[in-house]
Write an enzyme that holds these catalytic residues in place. Structure first.
Site, PDB file in Angstrom:
ATOM      1  N   HIS A 199       0.831  -1.206   0.000  1.00  0.00           N
ATOM      2  CA  HIS A 199       0.000   0.000   0.000  1.00  0.00           C
ATOM      3  C   HIS A 199       0.868   1.259   0.000  1.00  0.00           C
ATOM      4  CE1 HIS A 199      -4.030   1.755   1.583  1.00  0.00           C
ATOM      5  NE2 HIS A 199      -3.345   2.696   0.942  1.00  0.00           N
ATOM      6  N   ASP A 218       0.787   2.549   3.817  1.00  0.00           N
ATOM      7  CA  ASP A 218      -0.078   3.629   3.327  1.00  0.00           C
ATOM      8  C   ASP A 218       0.735   4.911   3.160  1.00  0.00           C
ATOM      9  OD1 ASP A 218      -2.274   5.021   2.407  1.00  0.00           O
ATOM     10  OD2 ASP A 218      -3.270   5.166   4.358  1.00  0.00           O
TER      11      ASP A 218
END
Length: 426
Positions: free
Chosen positions: A60, A305
């Site tokens: 991610h 992320d």
């Protein structure tokens, strides 16, 4: 090209033991004790006192190119990943234009191949331009090289759209990777709704906005048989839903970000956009539930992320600044320092969540040190303290709440396909 990594400490059956690794071109040829090559090697790398790890795998990241190169580029984002010890990363599709057609995806793959300092696999979108209800040509996108499907940054708002997407993805044997967020339950919030948001007078996002959509989606996943993967789980209630779904046999996996493990909303003592991310930092109870979820196997892996923004954007109030923080260059050191050094996690567990599991669950030829495997290897110094500095970042984004932290776990060398992607000049 032949290289020999000598005297490094490798995980063997969960314990650190000294091993040598012989690399021939882009593969690991031999792992053993006191190796000497039968033929001359081009380089001997002395790894005395260093931890030799399989290259980390991050499912991610946001590379921002094309369309937002003031924030990040494929080149700088992948160099940042290498700096953090990652050798394989999966790029989210929230770029402009989004990779929602086979042609656009092929262009993205060509860019990743040309400029990537590490292996970069590419998500395609679920719907056109990551919004609305028009499904993309999933079969065409798989044929073009899509890694999986995601609208990350946006939750799929309509159940029928998600149901049809899951049915198609299941036939194609690719995962649907979901940013779970019901927009009707966010109320324009900028942080977790709770005591802290009320004290600061900032609008809050109730955690039910995540949990409600995950609950919907696990029912749809059960009906379709798709591999459903939940991005950046952030709340205790969501962990409970996923735990129950797994117990019921649903093919659901999930990830947690380092920042949700390391911080709760109690860290926000003022209007500070460096602590604004989506999903927001939850309560301390949520944080403890995430740690417990990792330890009991409900949460499968850790993904950063990595979400870079410009300094000017993040200098604004939380009311105006974009969501997101960087993560590639701080994840391993922060997690090792805060969890392994304190005995909460073992080093073997951390490497399992950062390398082994991401590769295994998504069928990537990565995340493992073994003869015949790709020579994707990271050398970490687990003993020398250092301070995280923005000036050391290779990412264009400096939006990290961990700048200034004293840590151990510095990346010394990252090898990708047998070649150096990053070398620390220590």
């Amino acid at each position: 090209m032949r290289r020999l990594i000598k005297n490094g400490q490798c995980l063997v059956d969960g314990h650190l033991q000294v091993r040598d690794i012989l690399i021939a071109d882009d593969k690991i040829e031999k792992i053993g004790e006191h190796l000497t090559a039968n033929v001359p090697v081009d380089q001997i790398i002395d790894a005395q006192g260093l931890f030799v790890s399989p290259g980390l795998v991050d499912l991610h990241v946001h590379l921002r190119e094309p369309g937002q190169t003031d924030k990040e580029t494929v080149r700088m984002g992948s160099l940042a990943a290498a700096h953090g010890g990652y050798t394989t990363i999966a790029a989210m599709p929230n770029v402009i234009p989004a990779p929602d057609t086979p042609e656009r995806l092929k262009n993205m793959l060509a860019l990743n191949q040309r400029d990537g300092a590490v292996h970069v696999v590419q998500y395609a979108t679920i719907t056109t331009d990551r919004g609305g209800d028009e499904l993309v040509d999933m079969a065409g996108l798989k044929a073009a090289g899509a890694f999986a499907f995601s609208n990350d940054g946006n939750g799929v708002q309509t159940a029928g759209t998600m149901y049809q997407a899951m049915k198609q993805a299941a036939k194609l044997k690719l995962a649907v990777v979901a940013h779970a967020e019901d927009d009707s339950l966010t109320y324009g919030g900028v942080m977790h709704e709770g005591d802290v948001s009320k004290r600061l007078g900032l609008p809050g996002i109730p955690s039910v906005s995540e949990t409600a959509q995950v609950a919907r989606d696990v029912v749809l996943a059960a009906a379709t048989g798709v591999h459903y993967h939940v991005c950046h789980v952030s709340s205790a209630a969501t962990v409970q839903v996923i735990r129950a779904a797994k117990a019921a046999g649903v093919h659901v996996t999930c990830e947690v970000s380092p920042h949700h493990l390391l911080l709760s909303d109690e860290a926000i003592n003022r209007d500070n956009a460096m602590l604004k991310m989506n999903p927001p930092l939850g309560s301390e109870q949520d944080r403890q539930a995430l740690i417990a979820g990792l330890l009991d196997g409900t949460i499968d892996l850790i993904a950063t992320d990595h979400a870079p923004h410009t300094d000017a954007e993040k200098a604004q109030s939380m009311l105006k600044a974009p969501f997101g923080i960087t993560g590639s260059e701080t994840a391993f050191a922060m997690l090792y320092t805060q969890f392994v050094k304190t005995g909460v996690f073992s080093l073997a567990q951390l490497i399992n969540w950062l390398a082994v599991q991401p590769a295994k669950l998504f069928g990537l030829n990565a995340g493992k040190l073994a003869e015949g495997k790709p020579a994707d290897i990271t050398l970490f110094d687990l003993t020398t303290p250092y301070k995280i500095k923005a000036t050391d970042f290779l990412s264009k984004g400096h939006n990290s709440p961990f700048i200034g932290e004293q840590v151990v776990g510095k990346t010394i060398r990252t090898v990708v396909s047998g070649q150096d992607a990053y070398v620390n000049k220590r």
